[in-house]
Design an enzyme around this catalytic site. Sequence first.
Site, PDB file in Angstrom:
ATOM      1  N   HIS A  18      -3.372  51.000  72.367  1.00  0.00           N
ATOM      2  CA  HIS A  18      -4.623  50.907  73.130  1.00  0.00           C
ATOM      3  C   HIS A  18      -5.692  51.842  72.551  1.00  0.00           C
ATOM      4  O   HIS A  18      -6.807  51.417  72.216  1.00  0.00           O
ATOM      5  CB  HIS A  18      -4.320  51.275  74.593  1.00  0.00           C
ATOM      6  CG  HIS A  18      -5.504  51.237  75.502  1.00  0.00           C
ATOM      7  ND1 HIS A  18      -5.742  50.195  76.363  1.00  0.00           N
ATOM      8  CD2 HIS A  18      -6.521  52.120  75.700  1.00  0.00           C
ATOM      9  CE1 HIS A  18      -6.863  50.425  77.040  1.00  0.00           C
ATOM     10  NE2 HIS A  18      -7.341  51.596  76.663  1.00  0.00           N
ATOM     11  N   GLU A  19      -5.332  53.135  72.415  1.00  0.00           N
ATOM     12  CA  GLU A  19      -6.323  54.114  71.953  1.00  0.00           C
ATOM     13  C   GLU A  19      -6.713  53.889  70.490  1.00  0.00           C
ATOM     14  O   GLU A  19      -7.854  54.141  70.102  1.00  0.00           O
ATOM     15  CB  GLU A  19      -5.818  55.549  72.175  1.00  0.00           C
ATOM     16  CG  GLU A  19      -5.573  55.913  73.639  1.00  0.00           C
ATOM     17  CD  GLU A  19      -6.776  55.707  74.563  1.00  0.00           C
ATOM     18  OE1 GLU A  19      -7.921  55.678  74.070  1.00  0.00           O
ATOM     19  OE2 GLU A  19      -6.568  55.554  75.776  1.00  0.00           O
ATOM     20  N   HIS A  32      -9.480  51.405  70.440  1.00  0.00           N
ATOM     21  CA  HIS A  32     -10.778  52.066  70.626  1.00  0.00           C
ATOM     22  C   HIS A  32     -11.235  52.723  69.321  1.00  0.00           C
ATOM     23  O   HIS A  32     -12.377  52.584  68.901  1.00  0.00           O
ATOM     24  CB  HIS A  32     -10.661  53.192  71.663  1.00  0.00           C
ATOM     25  CG  HIS A  32     -10.622  52.726  73.082  1.00  0.00           C
ATOM     26  ND1 HIS A  32     -11.557  51.880  73.625  1.00  0.00           N
ATOM     27  CD2 HIS A  32      -9.765  53.024  74.091  1.00  0.00           C
ATOM     28  CE1 HIS A  32     -11.279  51.669  74.905  1.00  0.00           C
ATOM     29  NE2 HIS A  32     -10.185  52.346  75.215  1.00  0.00           N
ATOM     30  N   HIS A  72     -12.334  50.345  66.685  1.00  0.00           N
ATOM     31  CA  HIS A  72     -13.613  49.745  67.071  1.00  0.00           C
ATOM     32  C   HIS A  72     -14.748  50.652  66.566  1.00  0.00           C
ATOM     33  O   HIS A  72     -15.699  50.193  65.924  1.00  0.00           O
ATOM     34  CB  HIS A  72     -13.662  49.599  68.594  1.00  0.00           C
ATOM     35  CG  HIS A  72     -14.744  48.698  69.094  1.00  0.00           C
ATOM     36  ND1 HIS A  72     -14.863  48.333  70.405  1.00  0.00           N
ATOM     37  CD2 HIS A  72     -15.771  48.081  68.457  1.00  0.00           C
ATOM     38  CE1 HIS A  72     -15.903  47.528  70.564  1.00  0.00           C
ATOM     39  NE2 HIS A  72     -16.481  47.372  69.398  1.00  0.00           N
TER      40      HIS A  72
END
Length: 598
Positions: A391-392, A395, A398
């Site tokens: 998940h992180e 980020h 991105h």
Amino acid sequence: MNHSIPERKDTDPRFHWHIEDYFKTDAQWEEACAAIEAGIPEMTAFSGKLANSAETLLSCLQKNEALSLQLDHVYTYANMRMHEDSANAFYQGMASKAEMLLIHYSAAMSFLTPEIIAIPAEKLAAFREEKIADFAIYDHFFHTLLRQKAHTLTPAEENLLAKTAELGGAPQQIFTMLNDADISFPAIRTANGTELELTKGRYITFLESPDRSVREQAFKNLYSVYLSQKNTIAATYSSSVKSDVFFAEARKYGSAREMALADDNIPLSVYDNLIETVNKNLPLLHRYVSLRKKELGVDELHMYDLYVPLVPDADVKIPYAEAKKTVKEALQVMGAEYSAALEHGLESGWIDVYENKGKRGGAYSWGSYGVHPYVLLNHNNTINSMFTLAHEMGHALHSYFTWKKQPYLYADHKIFVAEVASTCNEALLMEHLLKTTEDKVMRKYLINYFLEQFRGTLFRQTMFAEFEMITHAMAEKGEPLTWEGMNKIYRDLNIKYFGEDIVIDSEIDIEWARIPHFYNAFYVYQYATGYSAAIALSRKILNEGQPAIDAYLDFLSKGDSEYSIDLLKGAGVDMSAAEPIENAMQLFKELLDEFETL
């Protein structure tokens, strides 16, 4: 066996982030602060002159970006240092100094937006026609500003509002100190008398324990502390809501919610549509709760039984090295460019891996343009920790792809799309695990985990969003927000969302008091919309291959250069329609069906 949390100084530096990639020393940080202070008079000298010429306007914008970037570095470094150990008074002081500098700079630059907005549209267009190099990149920036014309005040009023920013941020600061530095929880005792330290970081791990007494103690011990602080936290949260309402009224918005969504040009209908569609599908969640009660074989299902895996045989321990390896394998479907960036991020000091005393709980990705993204974890060898890593890193990558392609002006991404990249990674990791798992027990475990993600993200965050909508509407009508009133609202929501097959324990009524995101109003709904968009995109990547990957990487690299709704449309998902949420619900239903047959 020692179950206590180590001090920062006693942890292995190999698992620390390379914070020195910002500043080699704290002295360098001080120099950067001084340079920003020294640059402020040069910036205020532009005040009143922006309409003079295209060159003046461009020069101001470029110098502002250069100083803002330095300020970003200073602010991020100080706060990340404090997050390593929030009880460290020296770094508390640095973070406080960075906050003051940010407020000072914002106040000094408060002339910028009103002056640009005051430039007549035809004059701005004429500046644009002069074809000065670099002027064209400001098109979206100008469009965004001019959209806010009706909500921008006079320079004097803007200056006053900028100076109230610290007061507006006080409730969040107070809650953070209470929640991260001052609060501690009663220990848990196992059946054989072992004492286990309860922290926010370990709470979910205890709720996943097969020992029901451990789960119940963790639940009751945690909430007993929030209950003991109920008046303080209610006053803090109430002040936060009043602050949101004040700024919305000052800026002539119809509501605090409208102001929060207007920043990224998100129609209010997107928020309403989410709550409406999720509410319509609540029978699916009730069905899942009934299934959980049956699987656990309990006479009464309690709130502390919601996290324990339904398949206890698959009690998987995943050390950090293995979590990294699996995440890399799962994300290979994204192609060579994404995989190379992921490998680089995992091995280049971006990540702070393990919990230590005073370290900020949970996980996040942060960082500044011109350095690299950073990730804070509290990895504890669970399957949940592995998903958090995926998940992180979503980020972080991105940001990484945006920073490669965009100027600093568009280096951020709005929260509406921020959760898409992270959740898409989680969905792809899940699909990979389901595809590579033959073992029936493990498959059942994973489907349960996937169902839990839906419950925790799509349903739970929508429930949070509904709570925020209710509390802000009350404040806007002048109704008081007391702890009793908020407990009742929260209890009623739990009853509606979870249905009749669960005991809504009284402790859960105070759960609103421990949610940090409530101090960043109307933020959490984006987890739910982002989750729906991410499920749609992960499906496209798996089913359509390279064209979908190309569209997705293009989406990742656009940053804030377009409005979020349009960015997602470009990647093939329309969040102004109910369809992505309905499709996610359909997947939830299919997973429920398969779990029941298994």
